[in-house]
Design a protein around this motif. Structure first.
Motif, PDB file in Angstrom:
ATOM      1  N   ASN A 130       0.749  -1.102  -0.069  1.00 41.21           N
ATOM      2  CA  ASN A 130      -0.045   0.007  -0.087  1.00 41.21           C
ATOM      3  C   ASN A 130       0.783   1.268  -0.030  1.00 41.21           C
ATOM      4  OD1 ASN A 130      -2.934  -1.236   0.449  1.00 41.21           O
ATOM      5  ND2 ASN A 130      -1.825  -2.056   2.519  1.00 41.21           N
ATOM      6  N   GLY A 131       0.512   2.166  -0.931  1.00 45.50           N
ATOM      7  CA  GLY A 131       1.350   3.517  -0.974  1.00 45.50           C
ATOM      8  C   GLY A 131       1.385   3.880  -2.303  1.00 45.50           C
ATOM      9  N   TRP A 132       2.469   5.030  -2.452  1.00 44.65           N
ATOM     10  CA  TRP A 132       2.578   5.583  -3.912  1.00 44.65           C
ATOM     11  C   TRP A 132       3.964   5.578  -4.016  1.00 44.65           C
ATOM     12  CZ3 TRP A 132      -1.522   5.620  -6.915  1.00 44.65           C
ATOM     13  CH2 TRP A 132      -2.714   5.344  -6.293  1.00 44.65           C
ATOM     14  N   VAL A 133       4.238   5.695  -5.458  1.00 44.07           N
ATOM     15  CA  VAL A 133       5.577   5.974  -5.975  1.00 44.07           C
ATOM     16  C   VAL A 133       5.618   7.056  -7.082  1.00 44.07           C
ATOM     17  CG1 VAL A 133       7.887   5.026  -6.938  1.00 44.07           C
ATOM     18  CG2 VAL A 133       6.503   3.665  -5.313  1.00 44.07           C
ATOM     19  N   ILE A 134       6.274   7.943  -7.055  1.00 42.18           N
ATOM     20  CA  ILE A 134       6.063   8.911  -7.838  1.00 42.18           C
ATOM     21  C   ILE A 134       7.351   9.482  -8.510  1.00 42.18           C
ATOM     22  CG2 ILE A 134       5.428  11.521  -8.422  1.00 42.18           C
ATOM     23  CD1 ILE A 134       3.286  11.226  -6.466  1.00 42.18           C
ATOM     24  N   ALA A 135       7.540   9.495  -9.778  1.00 39.01           N
ATOM     25  CA  ALA A 135       8.550   9.716 -10.467  1.00 39.01           C
ATOM     26  C   ALA A 135       8.342  11.068 -11.106  1.00 39.01           C
ATOM     27  CB  ALA A 135       8.778   8.853 -11.610  1.00 39.01           C
ATOM     28  N   LEU A 136       9.281  12.087 -10.915  1.00 37.29           N
ATOM     29  CA  LEU A 136       9.064  13.481 -11.271  1.00 37.29           C
ATOM     30  C   LEU A 136      10.360  14.034 -12.268  1.00 37.29           C
ATOM     31  CD1 LEU A 136       7.693  16.003 -11.172  1.00 37.29           C
ATOM     32  CD2 LEU A 136       9.492  16.465  -8.990  1.00 37.29           C
ATOM     33  N   ARG A 137       9.719  14.645 -13.378  1.00 38.25           N
ATOM     34  CA  ARG A 137      10.916  15.312 -14.165  1.00 38.25           C
ATOM     35  C   ARG A 137      11.161  16.707 -13.859  1.00 38.25           C
ATOM     36  NH1 ARG A 137      10.585  14.400 -20.609  1.00 38.25           N
ATOM     37  NH2 ARG A 137      12.839  15.372 -21.268  1.00 38.25           N
ATOM     38  N   SER A 138      12.143  17.194 -13.614  1.00 33.71           N
ATOM     39  CA  SER A 138      12.617  18.484 -13.204  1.00 33.71           C
ATOM     40  C   SER A 138      12.183  19.520 -13.883  1.00 33.71           C
ATOM     41  CB  SER A 138      14.071  18.588 -12.686  1.00 33.71           C
ATOM     42  OG  SER A 138      14.992  18.259 -13.899  1.00 33.71           O
ATOM     43  N   GLY A 139      12.159  19.315 -15.402  1.00 34.76           N
ATOM     44  CA  GLY A 139      11.950  20.486 -16.279  1.00 34.76           C
ATOM     45  C   GLY A 139      10.794  21.266 -15.993  1.00 34.76           C
ATOM     46  N   VAL A 140       9.981  20.959 -15.159  1.00 30.58           N
ATOM     47  CA  VAL A 140       8.768  21.776 -14.721  1.00 30.58           C
ATOM     48  C   VAL A 140       9.353  22.929 -13.950  1.00 30.58           C
ATOM     49  CG1 VAL A 140       8.428  20.498 -12.485  1.00 30.58           C
ATOM     50  CG2 VAL A 140       6.591  21.530 -13.728  1.00 30.58           C
ATOM     51  N   LEU A 141      10.576  23.021 -13.480  1.00 29.13           N
ATOM     52  CA  LEU A 141      10.910  24.100 -12.452  1.00 29.13           C
ATOM     53  C   LEU A 141      11.680  24.875 -13.330  1.00 29.13           C
ATOM     54  CD1 LEU A 141      12.283  21.817  -9.814  1.00 29.13           C
ATOM     55  CD2 LEU A 141      10.086  22.831  -9.971  1.00 29.13           C
ATOM     56  N   GLY A 142      12.022  26.368 -12.807  1.00 30.56           N
ATOM     57  CA  GLY A 142      12.545  27.134 -13.474  1.00 30.56           C
ATOM     58  C   GLY A 142      14.382  26.929 -13.305  1.00 30.56           C
ATOM     59  N   GLN A 143      15.191  27.547 -13.851  1.00 30.08           N
ATOM     60  CA  GLN A 143      16.454  27.167 -13.687  1.00 30.08           C
ATOM     61  C   GLN A 143      17.171  27.379 -12.521  1.00 30.08           C
ATOM     62  OE1 GLN A 143      18.429  25.927 -16.203  1.00 30.08           O
ATOM     63  NE2 GLN A 143      19.853  25.689 -14.694  1.00 30.08           N
ATOM     64  N   VAL A 144      16.660  28.193 -11.614  1.00 24.99           N
ATOM     65  CA  VAL A 144      17.209  28.576 -10.217  1.00 24.99           C
ATOM     66  C   VAL A 144      16.638  27.238  -9.262  1.00 24.99           C
ATOM     67  CG1 VAL A 144      17.077  29.944  -8.127  1.00 24.99           C
ATOM     68  CG2 VAL A 144      17.326  31.176 -10.476  1.00 24.99           C
ATOM     69  N   SER A 145      15.456  26.939  -9.474  1.00 20.59           N
ATOM     70  CA  SER A 145      14.915  25.867  -8.728  1.00 20.59           C
ATOM     71  C   SER A 145      15.634  24.829  -9.277  1.00 20.59           C
ATOM     72  CB  SER A 145      13.520  25.770  -8.832  1.00 20.59           C
ATOM     73  OG  SER A 145      12.627  26.837  -8.218  1.00 20.59           O
ATOM     74  N   GLN A 146      16.006  24.209 -10.391  1.00 25.23           N
ATOM     75  CA  GLN A 146      16.491  23.174 -10.827  1.00 25.23           C
ATOM     76  C   GLN A 146      18.028  23.173 -10.162  1.00 25.23           C
ATOM     77  OE1 GLN A 146      16.698  22.307 -15.075  1.00 25.23           O
ATOM     78  NE2 GLN A 146      14.673  23.255 -15.276  1.00 25.23           N
ATOM     79  N   GLU A 147      18.556  24.031 -10.272  1.00 26.40           N
ATOM     80  CA  GLU A 147      19.867  23.851  -9.682  1.00 26.40           C
ATOM     81  C   GLU A 147      19.890  23.839  -8.170  1.00 26.40           C
ATOM     82  OE1 GLU A 147      21.460  28.211 -10.348  1.00 26.40           O
ATOM     83  OE2 GLU A 147      21.932  27.611 -12.607  1.00 26.40           O
ATOM     84  N   ALA A 148      18.829  24.456  -7.461  1.00 30.20           N
ATOM     85  CA  ALA A 148      18.563  23.998  -6.005  1.00 30.20           C
ATOM     86  C   ALA A 148      18.392  22.658  -5.853  1.00 30.20           C
ATOM     87  CB  ALA A 148      17.621  25.073  -5.268  1.00 30.20           C
ATOM     88  N   PHE A 149      17.418  22.124  -6.846  1.00 27.66           N
ATOM     89  CA  PHE A 149      17.197  20.824  -6.651  1.00 27.66           C
ATOM     90  C   PHE A 149      18.263  19.878  -6.569  1.00 27.66           C
ATOM     91  CE2 PHE A 149      13.502  18.210  -6.644  1.00 27.66           C
ATOM     92  CZ  PHE A 149      13.531  17.101  -6.972  1.00 27.66           C
ATOM     93  N   GLY A 150      19.217  20.090  -7.125  1.00 30.62           N
ATOM     94  CA  GLY A 150      20.616  19.402  -7.090  1.00 30.62           C
ATOM     95  C   GLY A 150      21.101  19.211  -5.521  1.00 30.62           C
ATOM     96  N   ALA A 151      20.726  20.052  -4.609  1.00 33.00           N
ATOM     97  CA  ALA A 151      21.294  20.033  -3.561  1.00 33.00           C
ATOM     98  C   ALA A 151      20.385  19.113  -2.661  1.00 33.00           C
ATOM     99  CB  ALA A 151      21.246  21.133  -2.799  1.00 33.00           C
ATOM    100  N   VAL A 152      19.229  18.652  -3.137  1.00 33.73           N
ATOM    101  CA  VAL A 152      18.255  17.572  -2.381  1.00 33.73           C
ATOM    102  C   VAL A 152      18.966  16.211  -1.929  1.00 33.73           C
ATOM    103  CG1 VAL A 152      16.056  16.448  -2.251  1.00 33.73           C
ATOM    104  CG2 VAL A 152      16.260  18.548  -3.467  1.00 33.73           C
ATOM    105  N   PRO A 153      18.986  15.877  -0.509  1.00 32.59           N
ATOM    106  CA  PRO A 153      19.654  14.661  -0.111  1.00 32.59           C
ATOM    107  C   PRO A 153      18.974  13.367  -0.910  1.00 32.59           C
ATOM    108  CG  PRO A 153      19.105  15.951   1.655  1.00 32.59           C
ATOM    109  CD  PRO A 153      18.394  16.612   0.471  1.00 32.59           C
ATOM    110  N   LYS A 154      19.716  12.556  -1.566  1.00 36.57           N
ATOM    111  CA  LYS A 154      19.370  11.480  -2.618  1.00 36.57           C
ATOM    112  C   LYS A 154      18.921  10.217  -1.591  1.00 36.57           C
ATOM    113  CE  LYS A 154      20.723  14.504  -5.755  1.00 36.57           C
ATOM    114  NZ  LYS A 154      21.158  15.666  -5.522  1.00 36.57           N
TER     115      LYS A 154
END
Length: 290
Positions: free
Chosen positions: A98-122
């Motif tokens: 039971n639960g959910w798994v979501i795959a997300l493509r980063s192109g939805v974000l602006g460039q600044v947010s895309q760069e910040a997204f690289g700092a998210v702990p994997k």
């Protein structure tokens, strides 16, 4: 859920619901946990998944990072985790997934947010009530077959922005008498959520923002309205409420996971701040749900 690598070549994100008509390699897709285990992520774009188990489902995620370091984590409600797409998922729950798994493509974000997204702990696991609420809503829409492209992209935007803002920041050190910024508070909240089952000391929280314990206690109360100890206690109660709504965990385990030393302590504190006992809260939630 999973997130793809941030590249300039990516087009705007589109959302992929796992149904018979849509290709499996576009944008963001939502999968029931049972489908994700069958898929094994083989058709996902490179990146990350957000794993959100519900009920008694426990997910074991294992794999390596870009530096060759091996990781292994256990994920169970009400926690969620961000893991690389290629991580291997296993469970002891058999077919009861039971639960959910979501795959997300980063192109939805602006460039600044895309760069910040690289700092998210994997390989990170956290208790994030907002994410779980968003995923619950997404799952309900999925089950009712009510998601179109616009709705899907909106969810992609909200989920992406939330994770970037909450976990992707790179905050600097604070001077001794600096008031707490939003980034500092976020760092403290994330630490509390990740260590909610443990004994959390004021000194540990102060180190996160490079302050002395006494100065931290002063500025924390000024920023939140509560001293650190009370704030942590209220977060434990909030966490316990979330688990009690899952209906399946024994009360003694709920108390332990929320960081209460004994069942009696859990009952006393929960009653003090909610007006009811944990058992009464669970029964009331069941009655409302029925």
């Amino acid at each position: 859920m999973a997130y793809a690598s941030c590249t300039d070549e990516m087009e705007a994100t589109s959302f992929l619901i796992m149904n018979k008509a849509m290709a499996p390699n576009r944008g963001l897709r939502c999968q029931p946990m049972s489908v994700a285990f069958t898929d094994r992520g083989q058709n996902l774009i490179p990146g990350f998944r957000l794993i959100v188990p519900t009920g008694c489902t426990v997910v074991h995620a294992a794999g390596g990072d870009d530096l060759g370091v091996s990781h292994s984590i256990l994920i169970s409600a009400p926690f969620s985790a961000v893991i690389p797409t290629r991580a291997i998922l296993t469970t002891t729950a058999g077919d009861d997934l039971n639960g959910w798994v979501i795959a997300l493509r980063s192109g939805v974000l602006g460039q600044v947010s895309q760069e910040a997204f690289g700092a998210v702990p994997k390989w990170s696991m956290s208790w994030d009530p907002f994410l779980r609420e968003a995923v619950d809503t997404l799952g309900a829409l999925y089950d009712a077959d009510l998601i179109d492209a616009a709705c899907a992209d909106a969810f992609a935007d909200v989920i992406s922005a939330h994770i970037v803002l909450r976990y992707g920041h790179c905050a600097g050190a604070a001077e001794p008498d600096t008031p707490l910024t939003r980034q500092m508070l976020t760092r403290i909240q994330v630490f509390i959520h990740e260590h909610i089952a443990e004994n959390i000391r004021v000194e540990q929280l102060a180190v996160l923002v490079h302050m002395s314990a006494s100065n931290f206690a002063h500025v924390f109360k000024a920023a939140t309205g509560n001293p650190p100890h009370l704030y942590v206690t209220l977060e434990r109660v909030k966490f316990a409420r979330t688990m009690l709504c899952e209906e399946t965990l024994p009360l003694v385990e709920v108390g332990a996971r929320a960081g209460f030393q004994t069942q009696q302590h859990f009952t006393d504190v929960f009653h003090r701040y909610t007006g009811v006992t944990p058992r009464a809260f669970r029964l009331a939630h069941r009655n409302v749900g029925s």
